[in-house]
Design a protein around this motif. Sequence first.
Motif, PDB file in Angstrom:
ATOM      1  N   SER A 163      -0.521  13.281  -2.367  1.00 49.52           N
ATOM      2  CA  SER A 163      -1.146  14.326  -2.128  1.00 49.52           C
ATOM      3  C   SER A 163      -0.203  15.659  -3.210  1.00 49.52           C
ATOM      4  CB  SER A 163      -0.584  14.663  -0.824  1.00 49.52           C
ATOM      5  OG  SER A 163       0.486  15.321  -0.990  1.00 49.52           O
ATOM      6  N   PRO A 164      -1.004  16.465  -2.870  1.00 49.89           N
ATOM      7  CA  PRO A 164      -0.947  17.828  -4.319  1.00 49.89           C
ATOM      8  C   PRO A 164       0.143  18.031  -4.139  1.00 49.89           C
ATOM      9  CG  PRO A 164      -3.647  17.916  -2.938  1.00 49.89           C
ATOM     10  CD  PRO A 164      -2.455  16.305  -2.098  1.00 49.89           C
ATOM     11  N   ARG A 165       1.034  18.101  -2.939  1.00 46.71           N
ATOM     12  CA  ARG A 165       1.700  18.628  -2.902  1.00 46.71           C
ATOM     13  C   ARG A 165       3.053  17.544  -2.197  1.00 46.71           C
ATOM     14  NH1 ARG A 165       0.352  23.220   2.009  1.00 46.71           N
ATOM     15  NH2 ARG A 165      -0.819  24.497   0.658  1.00 46.71           N
ATOM     16  N   ALA A 166       3.136  16.508  -3.498  1.00 47.23           N
ATOM     17  CA  ALA A 166       3.626  15.402  -3.417  1.00 47.23           C
ATOM     18  C   ALA A 166       5.280  15.620  -3.395  1.00 47.23           C
ATOM     19  CB  ALA A 166       3.499  14.029  -4.362  1.00 47.23           C
ATOM     20  N   ALA A 167       5.816  14.877  -2.597  1.00 43.66           N
ATOM     21  CA  ALA A 167       7.276  15.271  -2.843  1.00 43.66           C
ATOM     22  C   ALA A 167       8.267  14.380  -3.553  1.00 43.66           C
ATOM     23  CB  ALA A 167       8.553  14.692  -1.497  1.00 43.66           C
ATOM     24  N   VAL A 168       7.326  13.420  -4.573  1.00 42.51           N
ATOM     25  CA  VAL A 168       7.827  13.120  -5.339  1.00 42.51           C
ATOM     26  C   VAL A 168       6.851  13.136  -6.393  1.00 42.51           C
ATOM     27  CG1 VAL A 168       8.811  10.670  -6.527  1.00 42.51           C
ATOM     28  CG2 VAL A 168       9.051  11.054  -4.383  1.00 42.51           C
ATOM     29  N   THR A 169       7.323  13.362  -7.602  1.00 46.44           N
ATOM     30  CA  THR A 169       5.841  13.742  -8.807  1.00 46.44           C
ATOM     31  C   THR A 169       5.824  12.680  -9.612  1.00 46.44           C
ATOM     32  OG1 THR A 169       6.542  15.978  -8.611  1.00 46.44           O
ATOM     33  CG2 THR A 169       5.158  15.131 -10.283  1.00 46.44           C
ATOM     34  N   LEU A 170       5.144  12.059  -9.705  1.00 40.81           N
ATOM     35  CA  LEU A 170       4.615  10.755 -10.259  1.00 40.81           C
ATOM     36  C   LEU A 170       3.949  10.792 -11.958  1.00 40.81           C
ATOM     37  CD1 LEU A 170       4.007   8.054  -7.672  1.00 40.81           C
ATOM     38  CD2 LEU A 170       6.077   8.132  -9.053  1.00 40.81           C
ATOM     39  N   PRO A 171       4.201  10.032 -13.238  1.00 42.30           N
ATOM     40  CA  PRO A 171       3.386  10.475 -13.816  1.00 42.30           C
ATOM     41  C   PRO A 171       2.150  10.069 -13.489  1.00 42.30           C
ATOM     42  CG  PRO A 171       4.923   9.292 -14.927  1.00 42.30           C
ATOM     43  CD  PRO A 171       5.068   9.089 -13.668  1.00 42.30           C
ATOM     44  N   ASP A 172       0.599  10.228 -14.412  1.00 43.74           N
ATOM     45  CA  ASP A 172      -0.671  10.403 -13.814  1.00 43.74           C
ATOM     46  C   ASP A 172      -0.653   8.685 -13.476  1.00 43.74           C
ATOM     47  OD1 ASP A 172      -1.404  12.733 -13.514  1.00 43.74           O
ATOM     48  OD2 ASP A 172      -1.937  13.432 -14.864  1.00 43.74           O
ATOM     49  N   PRO A 173      -0.398   7.953 -14.470  1.00 43.20           N
ATOM     50  CA  PRO A 173      -0.624   6.111 -14.067  1.00 43.20           C
ATOM     51  C   PRO A 173      -0.346   5.915 -12.589  1.00 43.20           C
ATOM     52  CG  PRO A 173      -0.276   7.140 -16.973  1.00 43.20           C
ATOM     53  CD  PRO A 173      -0.062   8.182 -16.081  1.00 43.20           C
ATOM     54  N   ALA A 174       1.116   6.515 -13.029  1.00 46.63           N
ATOM     55  CA  ALA A 174       2.004   5.694 -11.696  1.00 46.63           C
ATOM     56  C   ALA A 174       0.995   6.438 -10.069  1.00 46.63           C
ATOM     57  CB  ALA A 174       3.630   6.266 -11.606  1.00 46.63           C
ATOM     58  N   LYS A 175       0.638   7.146 -10.294  1.00 46.85           N
ATOM     59  CA  LYS A 175       0.062   8.153  -9.095  1.00 46.85           C
ATOM     60  C   LYS A 175      -1.224   7.491  -9.154  1.00 46.85           C
ATOM     61  CE  LYS A 175      -1.219  12.727  -7.476  1.00 46.85           C
ATOM     62  NZ  LYS A 175      -1.635  14.126  -7.292  1.00 46.85           N
ATOM     63  N   LEU A 176      -2.234   7.422 -10.110  1.00 46.80           N
ATOM     64  CA  LEU A 176      -3.216   6.515  -9.728  1.00 46.80           C
ATOM     65  C   LEU A 176      -3.213   5.108  -9.214  1.00 46.80           C
ATOM     66  CD1 LEU A 176      -5.944   6.436 -10.360  1.00 46.80           C
ATOM     67  CD2 LEU A 176      -6.278   5.299 -12.782  1.00 46.80           C
ATOM     68  N   ALA A 177      -2.832   4.659  -9.875  1.00 52.30           N
ATOM     69  CA  ALA A 177      -1.653   3.227  -9.479  1.00 52.30           C
ATOM     70  C   ALA A 177      -1.262   2.945  -7.820  1.00 52.30           C
ATOM     71  CB  ALA A 177      -0.725   2.465 -10.231  1.00 52.30           C
ATOM     72  N   VAL A 178      -0.758   4.001  -7.657  1.00 49.57           N
ATOM     73  CA  VAL A 178       0.084   4.317  -6.007  1.00 49.57           C
ATOM     74  C   VAL A 178      -1.473   4.196  -5.600  1.00 49.57           C
ATOM     75  CG1 VAL A 178       0.682   5.608  -4.299  1.00 49.57           C
ATOM     76  CG2 VAL A 178       2.231   5.250  -6.689  1.00 49.57           C
ATOM     77  N   GLN A 179      -2.361   5.158  -5.305  1.00 46.62           N
ATOM     78  CA  GLN A 179      -3.582   5.183  -5.103  1.00 46.62           C
ATOM     79  C   GLN A 179      -4.326   3.851  -5.082  1.00 46.62           C
ATOM     80  OE1 GLN A 179      -5.266   8.793  -7.116  1.00 46.62           O
ATOM     81  NE2 GLN A 179      -4.806  10.411  -5.997  1.00 46.62           N
ATOM     82  N   ALA A 180      -4.284   3.947  -5.669  1.00 49.33           N
ATOM     83  CA  ALA A 180      -5.293   2.217  -6.338  1.00 49.33           C
ATOM     84  C   ALA A 180      -4.436   1.294  -4.962  1.00 49.33           C
ATOM     85  CB  ALA A 180      -5.111   1.376  -7.490  1.00 49.33           C
ATOM     86  N   ALA A 181      -3.128   1.517  -4.988  1.00 49.86           N
ATOM     87  CA  ALA A 181      -2.802   0.281  -4.164  1.00 49.86           C
ATOM     88  C   ALA A 181      -2.758   0.443  -2.479  1.00 49.86           C
ATOM     89  CB  ALA A 181      -1.546   0.099  -4.256  1.00 49.86           C
ATOM     90  N   CYS A 182      -3.054   1.791  -2.543  1.00 50.50           N
ATOM     91  CA  CYS A 182      -3.534   2.259  -0.958  1.00 50.50           C
ATOM     92  C   CYS A 182      -5.063   1.877  -0.929  1.00 50.50           C
ATOM     93  CB  CYS A 182      -3.020   3.434  -0.563  1.00 50.50           C
ATOM     94  SG  CYS A 182      -1.784   4.255  -0.443  1.00 50.50           S
ATOM     95  N   PHE A 183      -5.703   2.512  -1.528  1.00 46.25           N
ATOM     96  CA  PHE A 183      -6.905   1.994  -0.859  1.00 46.25           C
ATOM     97  C   PHE A 183      -7.674   1.061  -0.797  1.00 46.25           C
ATOM     98  CE2 PHE A 183      -8.190   6.407  -1.970  1.00 46.25           C
ATOM     99  CZ  PHE A 183      -8.580   6.882  -1.318  1.00 46.25           C
ATOM    100  N   LEU A 184      -6.752  -0.874  -2.438  1.00 45.47           N
ATOM    101  CA  LEU A 184      -6.788  -2.178  -1.851  1.00 45.47           C
ATOM    102  C   LEU A 184      -5.611  -2.826  -0.768  1.00 45.47           C
ATOM    103  CD1 LEU A 184      -7.495  -4.314  -3.697  1.00 45.47           C
ATOM    104  CD2 LEU A 184      -4.837  -4.942  -4.553  1.00 45.47           C
ATOM    105  N   THR A 185      -5.135  -2.511  -0.020  1.00 44.88           N
ATOM    106  CA  THR A 185      -4.316  -2.029   0.719  1.00 44.88           C
ATOM    107  C   THR A 185      -5.865  -1.824   2.029  1.00 44.88           C
ATOM    108  OG1 THR A 185      -2.379  -1.476   0.471  1.00 44.88           O
ATOM    109  CG2 THR A 185      -2.968  -1.955   2.654  1.00 44.88           C
ATOM    110  N   GLY A 186      -6.379  -0.720   2.097  1.00 47.47           N
ATOM    111  CA  GLY A 186      -7.176  -0.770   3.293  1.00 47.47           C
ATOM    112  C   GLY A 186      -8.536  -1.208   3.096  1.00 47.47           C
ATOM    113  N   GLY A 187      -8.939  -1.482   1.595  1.00 47.14           N
ATOM    114  CA  GLY A 187      -9.822  -2.625   2.062  1.00 47.14           C
ATOM    115  C   GLY A 187      -9.632  -3.664   2.393  1.00 47.14           C
TER     116      GLY A 187
END
Length: 100
Positions: free
Chosen positions: A54-78
């Motif tokens: 989220s824009p106000r995330a409690a854990v700040t990740l580097p952009d590639p790691a944040k993108l990987a978590v987002q992709a994993a979430c959407f892959l899980t939904g699919g």
Amino acid sequence: MKALLLGAIFLLELALLGSAGYWGFTLGTGWPVRLLAGLGTPLVIAVVWGLFCSPRAAVTLPDPAKLAVQAACFLTGGVLLTLAGHAVPAAASPLRRGFR
């Protein structure tokens, strides 16, 4: 333009949570398990998203790691939507028709 993209991402997040809940409520088990999966799975995904993406995330990740978590979430939904019996979402159906 940024507000428009953030709005689109928010709608995709809602669709992700909806697909996770749909999967849980369509399980072929008893109602307590369906209730737990239908409410618990979207809650777990929302907590992961809120902590890392989220824009106000409690854990700040580097952009590639944040993108990987987002992709994993959407892959899980699919995957959950596929397990619920909807293997070809509406967005992919024109592509599928083109390869017949």
